[in-house]
Enzyme design. Structure first.
Site, PDB file in Angstrom:
ATOM      1  N   HIS A   1      52.607  47.720  61.400  1.00  0.00           N
ATOM      2  CA  HIS A   1      54.037  47.433  61.536  1.00  0.00           C
ATOM      3  C   HIS A   1      54.619  48.241  62.685  1.00  0.00           C
ATOM      4  O   HIS A   1      54.198  49.378  62.929  1.00  0.00           O
ATOM      5  CB  HIS A   1      54.788  47.735  60.233  1.00  0.00           C
TER       6      HIS A   1
ATOM      7  N   ASP B   1      53.785  52.829  54.313  1.00  0.00           N
ATOM      8  CA  ASP B   1      55.233  52.809  54.537  1.00  0.00           C
ATOM      9  C   ASP B   1      55.945  51.970  53.469  1.00  0.00           C
ATOM     10  O   ASP B   1      55.557  50.828  53.198  1.00  0.00           O
ATOM     11  CB  ASP B   1      55.515  52.226  55.939  1.00  0.00           C
TER      12      ASP B   1
HETATM   13 CO    CO Z   1      53.270  52.939  59.129  1.00  0.00          CO
END
Ligand code: CO
Length: 217
Positions: free
Chosen positions: A99, A45
């Site tokens: 996360h 990400d």
């Molecule tokens: Co992720």
């Protein structure tokens, strides 16, 4: 006409010049080699950049990132990173950092067929299956996803401990594996306090014997 990626090259020129100004020896030292203390296993990400969120400089963290920060034993890319980090760089800590709001975890919670990525997300579905009763008891979907993010990190910490690479290191030195979760909404890292650092932290079935095993990968 300038493209969006021209900006990256221009930024790089500014960055390199600034670095030289701040520390004239920075690149000379960098070119001499790396000795990072940490291996980072994070999500791909774009909002979870390892150095930026930990306030570290280049040279301080050896980084591997993939969808949902997974440790998959048949992933030769990751296993090569792990072996190099542990056996050559001799990192002292491995950090698995998930996360909240992870797209990979969210996708794994749903029924949508995502093609090839199904093969990857299946590993997260296995985590869900293992903790199904705990997760299903959480009514709020967001809270349930957040908990799966945490459980997934804890499982990946243990997946690291299950590798012969980590266990071989444990046979003669200290190596700690930590599980963290980063909050995209507040920028804060939460330590899940699931650190493992010795063979006794692992279920007996996963333990290898060293140093008498010649097939030590
Ligand atoms: Co992720």
């Amino acid at each position: 006409m300038k493209t969006s990626y021209d900006k990256l090259i221009e930024n790089n020129k500014v960055w390199a010049a600034q670095k030289l100004q701040e520390a004239p020896e920075f690149f000379n030292l960098s070119a001499q080699g790396q000795a990072p203390e940490f291996l980072w296993v994070g999500c791909s990400d774009s909002r979870v950049p390892a150095n930026e969120i930990t306030g570290t400089e280049s040279g301080e963290i050896f980084v591997h990132r993939n969808i949902a920060n997974m440790v998959v034993h048949t992933d030769f890319n990751f296993m090569s990173v792990l072996q190099y980090a542990v056996e050559v760089l001799k990192v002292k800590h491995i950090i698995v950092c998930g996360h909240y709001g992870c797209g990979g975890v969210n996708a794994a919670m749903g029924p949508i067929n995502n093609g090839l990525v199904n093969k990857w997300l299946r590993n997260i579905k296995e985590v869900y299956a293992k903790y199904e009763s705990e997760l299903n008891a959480i009514a709020d979907k967001q809270a349930r996803a957040n908990r799966l993010v945490e459980l997934n990190v804890i499982e990946q910490v243990h997946n690291l401990a299950k590798t012969s690479i980590v266990q071989k290191a444990w046979a003669d030195r200290s190596l700690q594996i930590h599980g963290w979760v980063y909050g995209i909404g507040d920028g804060r890292i939460k330590d899940l306090d699931c650190m493992v650092h010795e063979i006794e932290d692992l279920e007996p079935i996963f333990r290898f014997e060293f140093p008498n095993n010649p097939l030590d990968l």
